[in-house]
Design a protein around this motif. Structure first.
Motif, PDB file in Angstrom:
ATOM      1  N   PHE A 153      46.192  47.434  39.369  1.00 46.79           N
ATOM      2  CA  PHE A 153      45.509  46.507  40.264  1.00 46.79           C
ATOM      3  C   PHE A 153      44.116  46.216  39.742  1.00 46.79           C
ATOM      4  N   VAL A 154      43.664  45.009  40.029  1.00 47.56           N
ATOM      5  CA  VAL A 154      42.368  44.526  39.573  1.00 47.56           C
ATOM      6  C   VAL A 154      41.565  44.112  40.800  1.00 47.56           C
ATOM      7  N   ARG A 155      40.294  44.468  40.811  1.00 47.84           N
ATOM      8  CA  ARG A 155      39.410  44.005  41.872  1.00 47.84           C
ATOM      9  C   ARG A 155      38.234  43.289  41.230  1.00 47.84           C
ATOM     10  N   THR A 156      38.053  42.023  41.625  1.00 46.31           N
ATOM     11  CA  THR A 156      36.883  41.260  41.195  1.00 46.31           C
ATOM     12  C   THR A 156      36.222  40.724  42.462  1.00 46.31           C
ATOM     13  N   LYS A 157      35.209  39.914  42.305  1.00 47.18           N
ATOM     14  CA  LYS A 157      34.540  39.337  43.482  1.00 47.18           C
ATOM     15  C   LYS A 157      35.472  38.415  44.259  1.00 47.18           C
ATOM     16  N   VAL A 158      36.442  37.793  43.561  1.00 50.73           N
ATOM     17  CA  VAL A 158      37.284  36.792  44.212  1.00 50.73           C
ATOM     18  C   VAL A 158      38.771  37.155  44.256  1.00 50.73           C
ATOM     19  N   TYR A 159      39.158  38.295  43.705  1.00 50.27           N
ATOM     20  CA  TYR A 159      40.583  38.626  43.641  1.00 50.27           C
ATOM     21  C   TYR A 159      40.804  40.121  43.770  1.00 50.27           C
ATOM     22  N   PHE A 160      41.846  40.480  44.537  1.00 48.74           N
ATOM     23  CA  PHE A 160      42.337  41.848  44.550  1.00 48.74           C
ATOM     24  C   PHE A 160      43.853  41.784  44.529  1.00 48.74           C
ATOM     25  N   GLY A 161      44.445  42.388  43.530  1.00 47.56           N
ATOM     26  CA  GLY A 161      45.901  42.389  43.435  1.00 47.56           C
ATOM     27  C   GLY A 161      46.343  42.877  42.074  1.00 47.56           C
ATOM     28  N   PRO A 162      47.655  42.738  41.808  1.00 48.25           N
ATOM     29  CA  PRO A 162      48.163  43.180  40.512  1.00 48.25           C
ATOM     30  C   PRO A 162      47.548  42.370  39.383  1.00 48.25           C
ATOM     31  N   ASP A 163      47.331  43.014  38.251  1.00 46.22           N
ATOM     32  CA  ASP A 163      46.796  42.330  37.084  1.00 46.22           C
ATOM     33  C   ASP A 163      47.668  41.114  36.806  1.00 46.22           C
ATOM     34  N   ARG A 164      47.048  39.947  36.749  1.00 46.30           N
ATOM     35  CA  ARG A 164      47.797  38.702  36.594  1.00 46.30           C
ATOM     36  C   ARG A 164      48.240  38.470  35.154  1.00 46.30           C
ATOM     37  N   ARG A 165      47.659  39.230  34.234  1.00 46.82           N
ATOM     38  CA  ARG A 165      48.031  39.071  32.827  1.00 46.82           C
ATOM     39  C   ARG A 165      49.271  39.909  32.547  1.00 46.82           C
ATOM     40  N   ARG A 166      50.295  39.291  31.984  1.00 48.40           N
ATOM     41  CA  ARG A 166      51.553  39.984  31.714  1.00 48.40           C
ATOM     42  C   ARG A 166      51.711  40.375  30.254  1.00 48.40           C
ATOM     43  N   HIS A 167      50.867  39.861  29.400  1.00 46.11           N
ATOM     44  CA  HIS A 167      51.009  40.190  27.978  1.00 46.11           C
ATOM     45  C   HIS A 167      50.526  41.616  27.724  1.00 46.11           C
ATOM     46  N   ASP A 168      50.810  42.101  26.557  1.00 46.08           N
ATOM     47  CA  ASP A 168      50.368  43.437  26.175  1.00 46.08           C
ATOM     48  C   ASP A 168      48.975  43.313  25.562  1.00 46.08           C
ATOM     49  N   PRO A 169      47.926  43.743  26.304  1.00 46.81           N
ATOM     50  CA  PRO A 169      46.557  43.543  25.808  1.00 46.81           C
ATOM     51  C   PRO A 169      46.266  44.318  24.525  1.00 46.81           C
ATOM     52  N   SER A 170      47.052  45.356  24.235  1.00 42.30           N
ATOM     53  CA  SER A 170      46.797  46.137  23.024  1.00 42.30           C
ATOM     54  C   SER A 170      47.117  45.335  21.762  1.00 42.30           C
ATOM     55  N   LYS A 171      47.888  44.255  21.913  1.00 41.11           N
ATOM     56  CA  LYS A 171      48.262  43.439  20.758  1.00 41.11           C
ATOM     57  C   LYS A 171      47.194  42.401  20.417  1.00 41.11           C
ATOM     58  N   TYR A 172      46.253  42.155  21.338  1.00 41.12           N
ATOM     59  CA  TYR A 172      45.221  41.162  21.085  1.00 41.12           C
ATOM     60  C   TYR A 172      43.983  41.854  20.532  1.00 41.12           C
TER      61      TYR A 172
ATOM     62  N   GLU B 253      39.055  47.846  28.313  1.00 37.58           N
ATOM     63  CA  GLU B 253      39.985  48.184  29.390  1.00 37.58           C
ATOM     64  C   GLU B 253      39.259  48.494  30.694  1.00 37.58           C
ATOM     65  N   ASP B 254      38.193  49.280  30.636  1.00 42.12           N
ATOM     66  CA  ASP B 254      37.512  49.691  31.860  1.00 42.12           C
ATOM     67  C   ASP B 254      36.669  48.569  32.458  1.00 42.12           C
ATOM     68  N   GLU B 255      36.521  47.479  31.748  1.00 34.67           N
ATOM     69  CA  GLU B 255      35.731  46.366  32.260  1.00 34.67           C
ATOM     70  C   GLU B 255      36.472  45.602  33.360  1.00 34.67           C
ATOM     71  N   THR B 256      37.809  45.486  33.239  1.00 31.20           N
ATOM     72  CA  THR B 256      38.539  44.656  34.185  1.00 31.20           C
ATOM     73  C   THR B 256      39.598  45.388  34.975  1.00 31.20           C
ATOM     74  N   ARG B 257      40.142  46.450  34.470  1.00 30.73           N
ATOM     75  CA  ARG B 257      41.266  47.110  35.153  1.00 30.73           C
ATOM     76  C   ARG B 257      40.819  48.363  35.861  1.00 30.73           C
ATOM     77  N   THR B 258      41.357  48.539  37.035  1.00 31.77           N
ATOM     78  CA  THR B 258      41.138  49.777  37.772  1.00 31.77           C
ATOM     79  C   THR B 258      42.471  50.225  38.309  1.00 31.77           C
ATOM     80  N   ASN B 259      42.830  51.434  38.052  1.00 29.98           N
ATOM     81  CA  ASN B 259      44.061  51.970  38.623  1.00 29.98           C
ATOM     82  C   ASN B 259      43.704  52.602  39.951  1.00 29.98           C
ATOM     83  N   VAL B 260      44.041  51.890  41.016  1.00 30.07           N
ATOM     84  CA  VAL B 260      43.699  52.380  42.343  1.00 30.07           C
ATOM     85  C   VAL B 260      44.886  53.047  43.021  1.00 30.07           C
ATOM     86  N   ALA B 261      45.978  53.108  42.298  1.00 31.80           N
ATOM     87  CA  ALA B 261      47.181  53.721  42.884  1.00 31.80           C
ATOM     88  C   ALA B 261      47.047  55.219  42.946  1.00 31.80           C
TER      89      ALA B 261
END
Length: 167
Positions: A132-151, A159-167
């Motif tokens: 899950f991702v929390r920003t000022k305007v969005y809270f929900g599952p990460d909308r990006r489906r690609h594998d970020p490790s490939k970019y 990773e810690d800039e945008t993703r938070t595992n709140v589960a």
């Protein structure tokens, strides 16, 4: 995946569609299904019951599926804002899919829904849950489906800039 112990909430104002989804879920071995005909009843059920997966229609009278998803993602309105949500819609144009995604829906499934499509969405939720991702305007599952490790390009975020595992 063993779906039998999971508790599903199905929200659709069409009784025929509720029956179809219930029949499909029963075919998967699901026994705990809450069925409601309005988004308001869906929100109330989500507040009062322990729900594992929500399946909601997009187009409903009064409060629609998008409003329901936004309410379900609001920790001030429900106990579990991380609940996986599958949006069903007969309208599959990109704008609707993006609207559902941007509201916080976990998966999107086009009507007429098939058992194969619905099972694939449920399996994704269980087998490959997105952080899950929390920003000022969005809270929900990460909308990006690609594998970020490939970019590896210059615009790569840490990773810690945008993703938070709140589960």
């Amino acid at each position: 995946a063993d779906l039998k112990p999971l508790r599903f909430l199905v929200v659709d104002d069409n009784p025929h569609m509720l029956k179809i989804v219930r029949t499909i879920l029963n075919g998967f071995g699901v026994v705990h299904i809450y069925e409601v005909a309005t988004a308001v009843e869906g929100l109330e059920t989500a507040r009062n019951e322990s729900i594992d997966v929500v399946i909601t229609d997009y187009q409903m009278e009064g409060m629609n599926g998008i409003d329901l998803v936004k309410a379900l993602r609001d920790q001030n309105k429900v106990a579990n804002p991380l609940v996986p949500i599958i949006m069903l819609s007969a309208y599959s144009e990109k704008s609707r899919v993006f609207e559902a995604r941007d509201a916080g829906a976990t998966e999107f499934c086009c009507k007429p829904v098939t058992a194969r499509d619905l099972y694939a969405r449920i399996a994704m939720i269980i087998d490959r849950p997105r952080p899950f991702v929390r920003t000022k305007v969005y809270f929900g599952p990460d909308r990006r489906r690609h594998d970020p490790s490939k970019y590896r390009g210059p615009e790569r975020r840490s990773e810690d800039e945008t993703r938070t595992n709140v589960a």
